[in-house]
Design a protein around this motif. Structure first.
Motif, PDB file in Angstrom:
ATOM      1  N   ARG A  75     -34.953  13.153  28.284  1.00 47.37           N
ATOM      2  CA  ARG A  75     -35.785  13.860  28.959  1.00 47.37           C
ATOM      3  C   ARG A  75     -37.425  13.802  28.484  1.00 47.37           C
ATOM      4  O   ARG A  75     -37.589  13.977  27.199  1.00 47.37           O
ATOM      5  CB  ARG A  75     -35.366  15.092  29.299  1.00 47.37           C
ATOM      6  N   HIS A  76     -38.403  13.904  29.216  1.00 45.59           N
ATOM      7  CA  HIS A  76     -39.658  13.853  29.038  1.00 45.59           C
ATOM      8  C   HIS A  76     -40.213  12.966  27.989  1.00 45.59           C
ATOM      9  O   HIS A  76     -40.610  12.997  26.990  1.00 45.59           O
ATOM     10  CB  HIS A  76     -40.124  15.239  28.349  1.00 45.59           C
ATOM     11  N   PHE A  77     -39.790  11.480  28.248  1.00 44.74           N
ATOM     12  CA  PHE A  77     -40.044  10.396  27.547  1.00 44.74           C
ATOM     13  C   PHE A  77     -40.968   9.435  28.129  1.00 44.74           C
ATOM     14  O   PHE A  77     -40.519   8.491  28.619  1.00 44.74           O
ATOM     15  CB  PHE A  77     -38.528   9.861  27.101  1.00 44.74           C
ATOM     16  N   LEU A  78     -42.315   9.806  27.841  1.00 45.08           N
ATOM     17  CA  LEU A  78     -43.264   8.976  28.269  1.00 45.08           C
ATOM     18  C   LEU A  78     -44.509   8.922  27.326  1.00 45.08           C
ATOM     19  O   LEU A  78     -44.922   9.877  27.394  1.00 45.08           O
ATOM     20  CB  LEU A  78     -43.556   9.130  29.729  1.00 45.08           C
ATOM     21  N   THR A  79     -45.105   7.841  26.921  1.00 41.54           N
ATOM     22  CA  THR A  79     -45.987   7.912  26.270  1.00 41.54           C
ATOM     23  C   THR A  79     -47.468   7.898  27.023  1.00 41.54           C
ATOM     24  O   THR A  79     -47.550   7.708  28.219  1.00 41.54           O
ATOM     25  CB  THR A  79     -46.082   6.673  25.187  1.00 41.54           C
ATOM     26  N   LEU A 102     -38.645   6.254  35.663  1.00 46.54           N
ATOM     27  CA  LEU A 102     -40.157   6.769  35.034  1.00 46.54           C
ATOM     28  C   LEU A 102     -40.756   7.682  35.959  1.00 46.54           C
ATOM     29  O   LEU A 102     -41.445   8.633  35.303  1.00 46.54           O
ATOM     30  CB  LEU A 102     -41.101   5.312  35.190  1.00 46.54           C
ATOM     31  N   ALA A 103     -40.332   7.947  37.212  1.00 44.78           N
ATOM     32  CA  ALA A 103     -41.081   9.026  37.702  1.00 44.78           C
ATOM     33  C   ALA A 103     -40.486  10.505  37.281  1.00 44.78           C
ATOM     34  O   ALA A 103     -41.162  11.554  37.390  1.00 44.78           O
ATOM     35  CB  ALA A 103     -40.409   9.087  39.334  1.00 44.78           C
ATOM     36  N   ASN A 104     -39.397  10.402  36.525  1.00 40.42           N
ATOM     37  CA  ASN A 104     -38.762  11.673  35.985  1.00 40.42           C
ATOM     38  C   ASN A 104     -39.101  11.478  34.452  1.00 40.42           C
ATOM     39  O   ASN A 104     -38.706  12.730  33.839  1.00 40.42           O
ATOM     40  CB  ASN A 104     -37.424  11.739  36.232  1.00 40.42           C
ATOM     41  N   THR A 159     -42.297  -3.975  29.223  1.00 39.87           N
ATOM     42  CA  THR A 159     -42.482  -3.714  27.924  1.00 39.87           C
ATOM     43  C   THR A 159     -41.344  -2.962  27.169  1.00 39.87           C
ATOM     44  O   THR A 159     -41.165  -3.264  26.065  1.00 39.87           O
ATOM     45  CB  THR A 159     -43.696  -2.791  27.573  1.00 39.87           C
ATOM     46  N   ARG A 160     -40.697  -2.105  27.925  1.00 37.70           N
ATOM     47  CA  ARG A 160     -39.563  -1.286  27.346  1.00 37.70           C
ATOM     48  C   ARG A 160     -38.608  -2.262  27.047  1.00 37.70           C
ATOM     49  O   ARG A 160     -37.906  -2.173  26.260  1.00 37.70           O
ATOM     50  CB  ARG A 160     -39.377  -0.275  28.316  1.00 37.70           C
ATOM     51  N   ASP A 161     -38.415  -3.076  28.215  1.00 38.92           N
ATOM     52  CA  ASP A 161     -37.235  -3.917  28.050  1.00 38.92           C
ATOM     53  C   ASP A 161     -37.256  -4.934  26.704  1.00 38.92           C
ATOM     54  O   ASP A 161     -36.265  -5.132  26.205  1.00 38.92           O
ATOM     55  CB  ASP A 161     -37.075  -4.710  29.398  1.00 38.92           C
ATOM     56  N   PHE A 168     -41.725   3.536  19.827  1.00 40.14           N
ATOM     57  CA  PHE A 168     -42.406   3.692  20.898  1.00 40.14           C
ATOM     58  C   PHE A 168     -43.917   4.452  20.555  1.00 40.14           C
ATOM     59  O   PHE A 168     -44.575   4.566  21.399  1.00 40.14           O
ATOM     60  CB  PHE A 168     -41.838   4.657  21.926  1.00 40.14           C
ATOM     61  N   GLY A 169     -43.833   5.270  19.304  1.00 44.57           N
ATOM     62  CA  GLY A 169     -45.023   6.170  18.987  1.00 44.57           C
ATOM     63  C   GLY A 169     -44.862   7.625  19.366  1.00 44.57           C
ATOM     64  O   GLY A 169     -45.567   8.401  19.181  1.00 44.57           O
ATOM     65  N   LYS A 170     -43.741   7.556  20.192  1.00 45.79           N
ATOM     66  CA  LYS A 170     -43.461   9.255  20.694  1.00 45.79           C
ATOM     67  C   LYS A 170     -42.107   9.059  21.190  1.00 45.79           C
ATOM     68  O   LYS A 170     -41.498   8.196  21.659  1.00 45.79           O
ATOM     69  CB  LYS A 170     -44.433   9.364  22.038  1.00 45.79           C
ATOM     70  N   GLY A 171     -41.511  10.286  20.959  1.00 46.74           N
ATOM     71  CA  GLY A 171     -40.026  10.427  21.276  1.00 46.74           C
ATOM     72  C   GLY A 171     -39.685  11.385  22.406  1.00 46.74           C
ATOM     73  O   GLY A 171     -40.754  12.246  22.877  1.00 46.74           O
TER      74      GLY A 171
END
Length: 229
Positions: free
Chosen positions: A43-47, A98-100, A65-67, A22-25
């Protein structure tokens, strides 16, 4: 290797795997090994790119995209779990809120020789309410049971919930669209009943995740709990 050490090693390796894909963990990963289940709470997983898309009301693009990424990542993660814990995962589920900026991975292994007591108070009420949600969304499950793996993790298993129109959509190749539609519908219904589940469980609920294995006609629901002091 002890369970705690395996959980820590899995958290570290899964974080590295997600960064590679994903480029970010995630900022934090919580792994629970409670045979035959393994749960991985992110937790806190959003690029930054995903956040930009969400800001422009393109949540659906992020989910799709994630799927697609998970199609290749899931087998690799199952192999990683086996190498670290020695447990062979036969079923793998995942979901996002995604909201969290949170997510869940659930692995279920064949462990017929192992039996654990994951019972908890008011489990009958929880199972009945989950069944009511299923009735609204599709139909009542043929089988339903729930296990509280620890004070912060409750998993619900449903079997036999697909209706004929859903089976036809899957046969016609609309599995991805059906997953996204069911995710939105069922999670909305579950969150509407959040206070009721909190009353039954005497906890606060931080998150709810749901996913399906259409081939097995099976679903997992995971509640992330925050016990009342």
């Amino acid at each position: 290797m002890g369970i705690k050490k395996s959980q820590l090693e899995l958290a570290s390796n899964i974080g590295r795997l997600l960064r590679d894909h994903f480029g970010k963990g995630p900022e934090s990963i919580f792994v629970t090994i409670s045979r035959p289940y393994i749960t991985v709470y992110l937790r806190h997983f959003l690029t930054p790119m995903e956040q930009a898309l969400i800001n422009e009301k393109h949540e659906l693009t992020v989910e799709e995209t994630r799927d697609k990424l998970m199609l290749g990542l899931a087998p690799e993660m199952m192999e990683l779990i086996k190498n670290v814990s020695g447990l062979k995962i036969e079923e793998f589920y995942y979901d996002w809120t995604l909201a969290n900026a949170s997510g869940i991975f659930v692995g279920i292994c064949a462990d017929d020789d192992f039996r654990a007591d994951y019972s908890y108070p008011e489990s009958i009420k929880v199972d009945m309410e989950i069944s009511n949600v299923s009735k609204i969304a599709e139909k009542a499950p043929n089988q339903i049971y729930s296990h509280q793996l620890n004070p912060r993790t409750l998993i619900v298993i449903r079997k036999g919930i697909l209706v004929e129109i859903e089976k036809m959509l899957i046969e016609l190749g609309f599995e991805e669209q059906l997953t996204i539609a069911k995710r939105k519908l069922e999670k909305g219904l579950l969150f509407q009943r959040k206070e009721l589940f909190e009353e039954y469980l005497d906890v606060q609920i931080d998150d709810i995740f749901v996913n399906w294995d259409f081939t097995l006609d099976k679903s997992t629901i995971v509640f992330i709990l925050n016990p009342n002091k």
